[in-house]
Design a protein around this motif. Structure first.
Motif, mmCIF file in Angstrom:
data_model
loop_
_atom_site.group_PDB
_atom_site.id
_atom_site.type_symbol
_atom_site.label_atom_id
_atom_site.label_comp_id
_atom_site.label_asym_id
_atom_site.label_seq_id
_atom_site.Cartn_x
_atom_site.Cartn_y
_atom_site.Cartn_z
ATOM 1 N N CYS A 178 0.895 -1.111 -0.106
ATOM 2 C CA CYS A 178 0.035 0.113 0.005
ATOM 3 C C CYS A 178 0.953 1.253 -0.040
ATOM 4 C CB CYS A 178 -0.848 -0.099 1.472
ATOM 5 S SG CYS A 178 -0.217 0.296 2.902
ATOM 6 N N ASP A 179 2.105 1.087 0.012
ATOM 7 C CA ASP A 179 3.228 2.194 0.291
ATOM 8 C C ASP A 179 2.961 3.162 1.284
ATOM 9 O OD1 ASP A 179 5.148 2.902 -1.433
ATOM 10 O OD2 ASP A 179 4.186 4.602 -2.298
ATOM 11 N N LYS A 180 2.145 2.924 2.408
ATOM 12 C CA LYS A 180 2.113 3.614 3.551
ATOM 13 C C LYS A 180 3.473 3.574 4.096
ATOM 14 C CE LYS A 180 -2.365 4.555 3.198
ATOM 15 N NZ LYS A 180 -2.896 6.009 3.165
ATOM 16 N N ASP A 181 3.761 4.632 5.032
ATOM 17 C CA ASP A 181 5.209 4.683 5.559
ATOM 18 C C ASP A 181 5.117 4.797 6.849
ATOM 19 O OD1 ASP A 181 4.214 7.308 5.834
ATOM 20 O OD2 ASP A 181 6.134 8.314 4.621
ATOM 21 N N ASP A 182 3.864 4.545 7.625
ATOM 22 C CA ASP A 182 3.716 4.423 9.062
ATOM 23 C C ASP A 182 3.161 3.184 9.553
ATOM 24 O OD1 ASP A 182 1.446 5.234 8.228
ATOM 25 O OD2 ASP A 182 0.496 6.118 9.941
ATOM 26 N N LYS A 183 3.153 2.568 10.707
ATOM 27 C CA LYS A 183 2.495 1.508 11.346
ATOM 28 C C LYS A 183 2.939 0.224 10.389
ATOM 29 C CE LYS A 183 -1.677 3.691 12.614
ATOM 30 N NZ LYS A 183 -3.168 3.622 12.744
ATOM 31 N N ILE A 184 4.341 0.310 10.103
ATOM 32 C CA ILE A 184 5.130 -0.724 9.680
ATOM 33 C C ILE A 184 6.006 -1.474 10.821
ATOM 34 C CG2 ILE A 184 6.838 -1.432 7.903
ATOM 35 C CD1 ILE A 184 4.415 -0.074 6.914
ATOM 36 N N TYR A 185 5.860 -2.653 10.908
ATOM 37 C CA TYR A 185 6.557 -3.534 11.931
ATOM 38 C C TYR A 185 7.181 -4.590 11.361
ATOM 39 C CZ TYR A 185 3.150 -0.748 14.665
ATOM 40 O OH TYR A 185 2.391 0.281 15.096
ATOM 41 N N LEU A 186 8.375 -4.832 12.392
ATOM 42 C CA LEU A 186 9.457 -5.973 11.908
ATOM 43 C C LEU A 186 9.143 -7.031 12.849
ATOM 44 C CD1 LEU A 186 12.695 -4.450 10.610
ATOM 45 C CD2 LEU A 186 10.932 -5.379 9.199
ATOM 46 N N TRP A 187 9.088 -8.139 12.393
ATOM 47 C CA TRP A 187 8.920 -9.485 13.408
ATOM 48 C C TRP A 187 10.174 -10.434 13.106
ATOM 49 C CZ3 TRP A 187 3.920 -9.785 16.201
ATOM 50 C CH2 TRP A 187 3.163 -8.978 15.881
ATOM 51 N N ALA A 188 10.647 -10.816 14.303
ATOM 52 C CA ALA A 188 11.822 -11.753 14.178
ATOM 53 C C ALA A 188 11.825 -12.886 15.329
ATOM 54 C CB ALA A 188 13.229 -11.225 14.051
ATOM 55 N N GLU A 189 12.633 -13.794 15.381
ATOM 56 C CA GLU A 189 12.577 -14.709 16.534
ATOM 57 C C GLU A 189 13.675 -13.688 17.501
ATOM 58 O OE1 GLU A 189 12.543 -19.174 15.340
ATOM 59 O OE2 GLU A 189 13.818 -18.159 14.159
ATOM 60 N N GLN A 190 13.922 -14.451 18.445
ATOM 61 C CA GLN A 190 14.599 -13.842 19.678
ATOM 62 C C GLN A 190 16.242 -13.237 19.100
ATOM 63 O OE1 GLN A 190 15.380 -16.733 22.714
ATOM 64 N NE2 GLN A 190 13.075 -16.787 23.079
ATOM 65 N N GLU A 191 16.705 -13.766 18.169
ATOM 66 C CA GLU A 191 18.049 -13.300 17.515
ATOM 67 C C GLU A 191 17.876 -11.907 17.197
ATOM 68 O OE1 GLU A 191 21.421 -14.359 14.363
ATOM 69 O OE2 GLU A 191 19.503 -15.723 14.590
ATOM 70 N N LYS A 192 18.732 -10.899 17.758
ATOM 71 C CA LYS A 192 18.639 -9.705 17.361
ATOM 72 C C LYS A 192 18.937 -9.275 16.071
ATOM 73 C CE LYS A 192 19.246 -5.580 20.444
ATOM 74 N NZ LYS A 192 20.132 -4.848 21.531
ATOM 75 N N GLN A 193 20.143 -10.136 15.469
ATOM 76 C CA GLN A 193 20.267 -9.574 13.935
ATOM 77 C C GLN A 193 19.981 -10.993 13.233
ATOM 78 O OE1 GLN A 193 21.941 -7.164 12.588
ATOM 79 N NE2 GLN A 193 21.637 -6.186 14.529
ATOM 80 N N ALA A 194 18.531 -11.282 13.346
ATOM 81 C CA ALA A 194 18.062 -12.584 12.386
ATOM 82 C C ALA A 194 18.198 -12.207 11.115
ATOM 83 C CB ALA A 194 16.546 -12.629 12.885
ATOM 84 N N SER A 195 18.622 -13.240 10.398
ATOM 85 C CA SER A 195 18.680 -13.316 8.879
ATOM 86 C C SER A 195 17.344 -13.201 8.181
ATOM 87 C CB SER A 195 19.654 -14.084 8.394
ATOM 88 O OG SER A 195 19.178 -15.488 8.796
ATOM 89 N N VAL A 196 16.356 -13.866 8.974
ATOM 90 C CA VAL A 196 14.886 -13.766 8.192
ATOM 91 C C VAL A 196 14.023 -12.872 9.237
ATOM 92 C CG1 VAL A 196 13.201 -15.214 7.411
ATOM 93 C CG2 VAL A 196 15.414 -16.032 7.077
ATOM 94 N N ARG A 197 13.257 -12.138 8.753
ATOM 95 C CA ARG A 197 12.267 -11.342 9.293
ATOM 96 C C ARG A 197 11.056 -11.187 8.515
ATOM 97 N NH1 ARG A 197 16.784 -6.563 10.926
ATOM 98 N NH2 ARG A 197 18.553 -7.915 11.141
ATOM 99 N N ILE A 198 9.882 -10.724 9.310
ATOM 100 C CA ILE A 198 8.903 -10.411 8.743
ATOM 101 C C ILE A 198 8.611 -8.922 8.991
ATOM 102 C CG2 ILE A 198 6.118 -10.745 9.056
ATOM 103 C CD1 ILE A 198 7.411 -13.262 7.716
ATOM 104 N N GLU A 199 8.082 -8.332 7.803
ATOM 105 C CA GLU A 199 7.479 -7.020 7.837
ATOM 106 C C GLU A 199 6.190 -6.871 7.647
ATOM 107 O OE1 GLU A 199 9.160 -3.202 5.485
ATOM 108 O OE2 GLU A 199 7.568 -4.080 4.178
ATOM 109 N N SER A 200 5.351 -6.299 8.544
ATOM 110 C CA SER A 200 3.825 -6.275 8.447
ATOM 111 C C SER A 200 3.317 -4.904 8.556
ATOM 112 C CB SER A 200 3.132 -7.000 9.677
ATOM 113 O OG SER A 200 3.579 -6.300 10.948
#
Length: 204
Positions: free
Chosen positions: A128-150
Motif C-alpha cells: 500500500c506504500d504507507k510509511d507508518d505503522k510498519i513493524y518488523l517481526w523476528a525470532e529472539q535473535e537480534k540480528q536475525a537473517s529472516v524477518r517479517i515486515e507487516s
C-alpha cells in the motif's frame, strides 16, 4: 514448447502417478494452457488444477527468466505505477532481499517468476506504500537473517531475507523453510503479499 520439453525431460525420472499427471497435462489444448498460465500470473491460483500449477509455472519461469535479461538495462531508472509487482513480467515477489551492494541495507523485491530483482525503499509498505505503522517481526535473535515486515494499514506482510547477514539465503527456498512465520502471521490476521512457486497448489 518449453512445457512439452519439461514434461519430456521429467517423464523418465518421476513416479507413475506424477507421469500420469504430466501426460495428461501435455495433451491439453494450447488455449487451455494459455488460460492457465495467465491465471497463474494474475494470482488466480484456484482457476488452475493444483496438480498442474507447479509444472506450468516452471515452464513460464524458464521463458521469462531468459527474456527478462533484455529489458533490465532499460528499466533500471524507470518508475513504475505498481512497485509491488515485477517491472519485467508483472508477477508478485517471493520475498524482500536485503543486500549489502551497492550499499548495505538496500531492499530488492525478488520476482517469483522471472527472478528479476527491483529496488523498493524499506521505509514503506511493499503493497500500500504507507510509511507508518510498519513493524518488523523476528525470532529472539537480534540480528536475525529472516524477518517479517507487516503493515497495519493493509494487513499484509512480506518476508525479508537479509543476505547482508547470511549470503547463502535464497528467496524461494528460504521462504519455504520459514513457513512457521507465515502461520503465525495468518493467525494474527495478516495476509501474505508474496507468492512462492513451490506452494502454488496449496492455494486450492
Amino acid at each position: 514448447v518449453l512445457l512439452l520439453e519439461l514434461i519430456s525431460g521429467l517423464l523418465p525420472v518421476v513416479s507413475e502417478q506424477i507421469a500420469e499427471v504430466l501426460q495428461t497435462l501435455g495433451q491439453l489444448d494450447q488455449a487451455i494452457l494459455a488460460d492457465y498460465g495467465n491465471a497463474l500470473r494474475r494470482g488466480e491460483f484456484s482457476r488452475v488444477p493444483a496438480q498442474y500449477s507447479l509444472f506450468i509455472w516452471a515452464a513460464m519461469s524458464v521463458y521469462w527468466s531468459h527474456w527478462a535479461a533484455k529489458p533490465i538495462p532499460e528499466l533500471t531508472h524507470q518508475v513504475t505505477d505498481h512497485k509491488q509487482l515485477c517491472p519485467v513480467c508483472g508477477s508478485h515477489p517471493v520475498a524482500s532481499m536485503i543486500k549489502d551492494k551497492p550499499r548495505t541495507g538496500l531492499r530488492y523485491l525478488h520476482c517469483s517468476l522471472c527472478e528479476t530483482e527491483w529496488h523498493m525503499v524499506r521505509a514503506a509498505c511493499t503493497v500500500c506504500d504507507k510509511d507508518d505503522k510498519i513493524y518488523l517481526w523476528a525470532e529472539q535473535e537480534k540480528q536475525a537473517s529472516v524477518r517479517i515486515e507487516s503493515c497495519d494499514h493493509c494487513h499484509g506482510y512480506t518476508k525479508m531475507l537479509f543476505t547482508d547477514i547470511d549470503p547463502s539465503l535464497e528467496a524461494a527456498v528460504d521462504d519455504l523453510a520459514t513457513m512457521y512465520f507465515d502461520q503465525n502471521m495468518v493467525e494474527q490476521g495478516f495476509t501474505a503479499t508474496t507468492v512462492n512457486p513451490f506452494v502454488l497448489a496449496h492455494e486450492q
